[in-house]
Design an enzyme around this catalytic site. Structure first.
Site, PDB file in Angstrom:
ATOM      1  CB  SER A 158      47.437  39.375  28.319  1.00 49.30           C
ATOM      2  OG  SER A 158      47.221  40.810  28.761  1.00 49.30           O
TER       3      SER A 158
HETATM    4  N1  SAH Z   1      48.109  43.597  32.235  1.00 52.72           N
HETATM    5  C1  SAH Z   1      46.797  42.841  32.860  1.00 52.72           C
HETATM    6  C2  SAH Z   1      45.830  42.360  31.668  1.00 52.72           C
HETATM    7  C3  SAH Z   1      45.440  43.982  31.350  1.00 52.72           C
HETATM    8  S1  SAH Z   1      43.571  43.938  31.044  1.00 52.72           S
HETATM    9  C4  SAH Z   1      47.281  41.608  33.524  1.00 52.72           C
HETATM   10  O1  SAH Z   1      48.348  41.171  33.619  1.00 52.72           O
HETATM   11  O2  SAH Z   1      46.279  40.738  34.095  1.00 52.72           O
HETATM   12  C5  SAH Z   1      43.645  45.921  30.654  1.00 52.72           C
HETATM   13  C6  SAH Z   1      43.448  46.423  31.949  1.00 52.72           C
HETATM   14  O3  SAH Z   1      43.590  47.846  31.433  1.00 52.72           O
HETATM   15  C7  SAH Z   1      42.079  46.299  32.435  1.00 52.72           C
HETATM   16  O4  SAH Z   1      42.200  45.879  33.849  1.00 52.72           O
HETATM   17  C8  SAH Z   1      41.349  47.789  32.217  1.00 52.72           C
HETATM   18  O5  SAH Z   1      40.566  48.145  33.296  1.00 52.72           O
HETATM   19  C9  SAH Z   1      42.682  48.795  32.101  1.00 52.72           C
HETATM   20  N2  SAH Z   1      42.533  49.833  31.735  1.00 52.72           N
HETATM   21  C10 SAH Z   1      41.862  50.218  30.404  1.00 52.72           C
HETATM   22  N3  SAH Z   1      41.997  51.657  30.248  1.00 52.72           N
HETATM   23  C11 SAH Z   1      43.009  52.250  31.410  1.00 52.72           C
HETATM   24  C12 SAH Z   1      43.390  53.494  31.623  1.00 52.72           C
HETATM   25  N4  SAH Z   1      42.930  54.500  30.878  1.00 52.72           N
HETATM   26  N5  SAH Z   1      44.181  53.616  32.581  1.00 52.72           N
HETATM   27  C13 SAH Z   1      44.611  52.497  33.355  1.00 52.72           C
HETATM   28  N6  SAH Z   1      44.202  51.162  33.133  1.00 52.72           N
HETATM   29  C14 SAH Z   1      43.222  50.934  32.020  1.00 52.72           C
END
Ligand code: SAH
Length: 216
Positions: free
Chosen positions: A63
């Protein structure tokens, strides 16, 4: 001698967070301490301290720093808190949270991302973070209750299964809205009388998808 230690782009990074309204000093300090350049792809190192989201493996993103700082500030973390993050991605948001609370459990549905975030966080000695391969829509019952929950992938609605995990007085923050398009950051607080909901700002996140990913 912060000026000598800090490359100019890191000073600009702090300045731009302040200018955009981040005022919690503990949050600013955490943003200063955690080396974002070690959480982005090697090819993106030069851009690590710009205020933008960047691509990581599995078609996901780390992000934008302002959004990380803003969500962290809105969580009003305290040292004794136990925090749940849905969407580990690079592990950057988890690292920031870990500076401000007792423990972070972070869940990621891609094995590749969970494994690389886990080893990166271990190397950097962030030892109050647990990375779990799993589905944030289906948090294992044994994980217990949390003082704070942060969702970093867009959900069409906030599932009751997550708000049920909030301790009394607990706060959950999640981007809520359609998967393609703009979402609203929503803050839910568990009060004595029920759940209080407040809409904060518009954001754009990659979608939260159900289940552990079948591809790596
Ligand atoms: N917080 C992260 C960025 C998140 S991007 C950072 O600091 O880099 C969103 C992430 O959520 C992705 O890696 C995606 O694979 C994950 N995601 C999406 N749906 C999800 C779910 N149901 N359970 C766990 N992770 C999930």
């Amino acid at each position: 001698m912060p000026a000598a230690q800090n490359p100019p782009e890191k000073m600009m990074f702090q300045l731009s967070l302040r200018r955009r309204g981040i005022s919690d000093l503990a949050v600013l300090r955490a943003m200063e301490e955690v080396p974002r350049d070690l959480f982005v792809a090697a090819a993106d190192r030069a851009d690590a301290y710009r205020d933008s989201a960047l691509g990581i493996a599995c078609g996901q993103t780390i992000s934008q720093p302002f959004v990380v700082a803003y969500m962290t500030e809105q969580l009003q973390l305290q040292k004794q808190h136990r925090v749940l993050e849905i969407g580990t991605g690079s592990g950057y948001q988890a690292a920031i949270l870990s500076r401000l609370c007792r423990h972070v459990l972070t869940i990621e549905r891609y094995r590749t991302l969970a494994d690389s975030a886990r080893s990166r966080l271990e190397e950097l000695r962030y030892d109050n973070i647990e990375v779990l391969l799993g589905d944030g829509f289906d948090v294992p019952p044994g994980a217990g209750q949390f003082d704070r929950i942060i969702v970093t992938a867009a959900m069409e609605q906030i599932p009751q299964s997550l708000t049920a995990r909030l301790e009394p007085g607990g706060i959950l923050i999640a981007p809520v809205g359609p998967h393609r398009g703009i979402q609203t950051l929503v803050r839910v607080t568990r009060t004595d009388t029920g759940l209080e909901r407040k809409e904060l700002v518009d954001v754009r996140f990659v979608p939260a998808l159900p289940g552990v990913a079948r591809e790596l």
